[in-house]
Design a protein around this motif. Sequence first.
Motif, mmCIF file in Angstrom:
data_model
loop_
_atom_site.group_PDB
_atom_site.id
_atom_site.type_symbol
_atom_site.label_atom_id
_atom_site.label_comp_id
_atom_site.label_asym_id
_atom_site.label_seq_id
_atom_site.Cartn_x
_atom_site.Cartn_y
_atom_site.Cartn_z
ATOM 1 N N VAL A 190 1.078 -28.876 20.596
ATOM 2 C CA VAL A 190 1.939 -28.518 21.724
ATOM 3 C C VAL A 190 1.300 -27.335 22.446
ATOM 4 N N GLU A 191 1.202 -27.441 23.772
ATOM 5 C CA GLU A 191 0.606 -26.365 24.559
ATOM 6 C C GLU A 191 1.456 -26.110 25.795
ATOM 7 N N MET A 192 1.740 -24.849 26.052
ATOM 8 C CA MET A 192 2.420 -24.471 27.290
ATOM 9 C C MET A 192 1.367 -24.166 28.342
ATOM 10 N N LEU A 193 1.413 -24.916 29.436
ATOM 11 C CA LEU A 193 0.429 -24.760 30.505
ATOM 12 C C LEU A 193 0.904 -23.798 31.589
ATOM 13 N N ALA A 194 2.191 -23.511 31.613
ATOM 14 C CA ALA A 194 2.782 -22.642 32.627
ATOM 15 C C ALA A 194 4.089 -22.096 32.052
ATOM 16 N N PRO A 195 4.582 -20.971 32.597
ATOM 17 C CA PRO A 195 4.123 -20.272 33.802
ATOM 18 C C PRO A 195 2.945 -19.337 33.518
ATOM 19 N N ARG A 196 2.146 -19.124 34.547
ATOM 20 C CA ARG A 196 0.989 -18.240 34.416
ATOM 21 C C ARG A 196 1.251 -16.876 35.038
ATOM 22 N N ALA A 197 1.927 -16.881 36.202
ATOM 23 C CA ALA A 197 2.127 -15.642 36.950
ATOM 24 C C ALA A 197 3.324 -14.847 36.430
ATOM 25 N N ALA A 198 3.373 -13.559 36.830
ATOM 26 C CA ALA A 198 4.495 -12.694 36.456
ATOM 27 C C ALA A 198 5.651 -12.829 37.449
ATOM 28 N N TYR A 199 5.346 -13.287 38.658
ATOM 29 C CA TYR A 199 6.386 -13.401 39.690
ATOM 30 C C TYR A 199 6.207 -14.694 40.482
ATOM 31 N N TYR A 200 7.331 -15.357 40.747
ATOM 32 C CA TYR A 200 7.363 -16.528 41.621
ATOM 33 C C TYR A 200 8.507 -16.370 42.613
ATOM 34 N N LYS A 201 8.356 -16.969 43.765
ATOM 35 C CA LYS A 201 9.400 -16.925 44.796
ATOM 36 C C LYS A 201 10.638 -17.692 44.355
ATOM 37 N N LYS A 239 5.019 -19.071 28.013
ATOM 38 C CA LYS A 239 4.037 -18.760 29.058
ATOM 39 C C LYS A 239 2.776 -19.580 28.819
ATOM 40 N N SER A 240 1.936 -19.641 29.829
ATOM 41 C CA SER A 240 0.661 -20.333 29.721
ATOM 42 C C SER A 240 -0.161 -19.742 28.584
ATOM 43 N N GLY A 241 -0.757 -20.630 27.785
ATOM 44 C CA GLY A 241 -1.613 -20.187 26.687
ATOM 45 C C GLY A 241 -0.966 -20.255 25.326
ATOM 46 N N VAL A 242 0.362 -20.425 25.287
ATOM 47 C CA VAL A 242 1.040 -20.571 23.998
ATOM 48 C C VAL A 242 0.707 -21.946 23.425
ATOM 49 N N THR A 243 0.228 -22.000 22.209
ATOM 50 C CA THR A 243 -0.065 -23.267 21.538
ATOM 51 C C THR A 243 0.448 -23.223 20.110
ATOM 52 N N PHE A 244 0.870 -24.356 19.623
ATOM 53 C CA PHE A 244 1.255 -24.473 18.219
ATOM 54 C C PHE A 244 1.213 -25.941 17.823
ATOM 55 N N ARG A 245 1.246 -26.177 16.538
ATOM 56 C CA ARG A 245 1.245 -27.542 16.014
ATOM 57 C C ARG A 245 2.568 -27.842 15.332
ATOM 58 N N MET A 246 2.965 -29.094 15.438
ATOM 59 C CA MET A 246 4.095 -29.594 14.677
ATOM 60 C C MET A 246 3.514 -30.523 13.625
#
Length: 287
Positions: A153-164, A140-147
């Motif tokens: 490494v950063e996950m920019l999405a998904p942010r929402a709980a529901y998508y069409k 999900k958006s906000g997950v970050t870690f280093r290798m």
Amino acid sequence: MNGSAVKKVVAILVLAVVLAASPNKAEAAWFEPLSIHFIDVGQADSILVRAPNGENMLIDGGDENDADTIINYLKNEGITHLDIVVATHPHHDHIGSLDDVIKAFPVSLVYMPNLPYDTKYYHDLFRNISEKQIQVERAKSGVTFRMGFAVKVEMLAPRAAYYKYINDYSAVIKINHGRNDFLLMADAGAEEERELLLKKKDKIKADVIKIGHHGANTGTTMKFLKKVKPKTAVISVGKNNPYHFPSKDVLSRLEKQRATVYRTDELGSIIAISNGKNIHFKTDGIR
């Protein structure tokens, strides 16, 4: 302060001394190569990330018949362990062979979006994760870690709980190595792009973009490309695929953006190699 915290403080102080005393050596260490392998799995996705510290991350596992291709590719690269596996979303062309890959290699951690999916591919994957007792975290958006020290490494999405659309649950990943940025879009479409456009400009700017959804016209909007400003676009796509991907409209937008386009249907597996300052590409079709 516990023993672990003391060790971290000591490591930081030692690094500071190295940076101050030997700037050239420190810079050389920072820019040991990062390689990102866009594996040719036809009309599917599979990406291997090899960090300078020896850690390995596999993003997606192709379609149901791609296990041998991926496993052999990893073995030819000398991979014996996957530190991180990301299943960007549960469509068959992204997780179809991931269960077999997980059976073939020890895996430390799996990231997946919060999207249970009632298909054989999803159930097979989750059964193998459970059998091997692999830790699972939400993509999900906000997950970050280093290798290691040099790769963020950063996950920019998904942010929402529901998508069409299921594609918009895709884990969009940004990888930073020195001055170089890579943006990996999985199958993200226009809705997820609109969310990403709300982020600060530098968050989605990238030198290399892996185009979403194999170049379908469901995304890669001009507004989005203008903010990303990629120099190079990689498209993972199958030869003579029935969907006629990549879309002519998407290719036209990339041309207007003056981005160099590399396609797996034309070049086979594509490897981007970063030294922290520059990026060069290797494939059988590029000399």
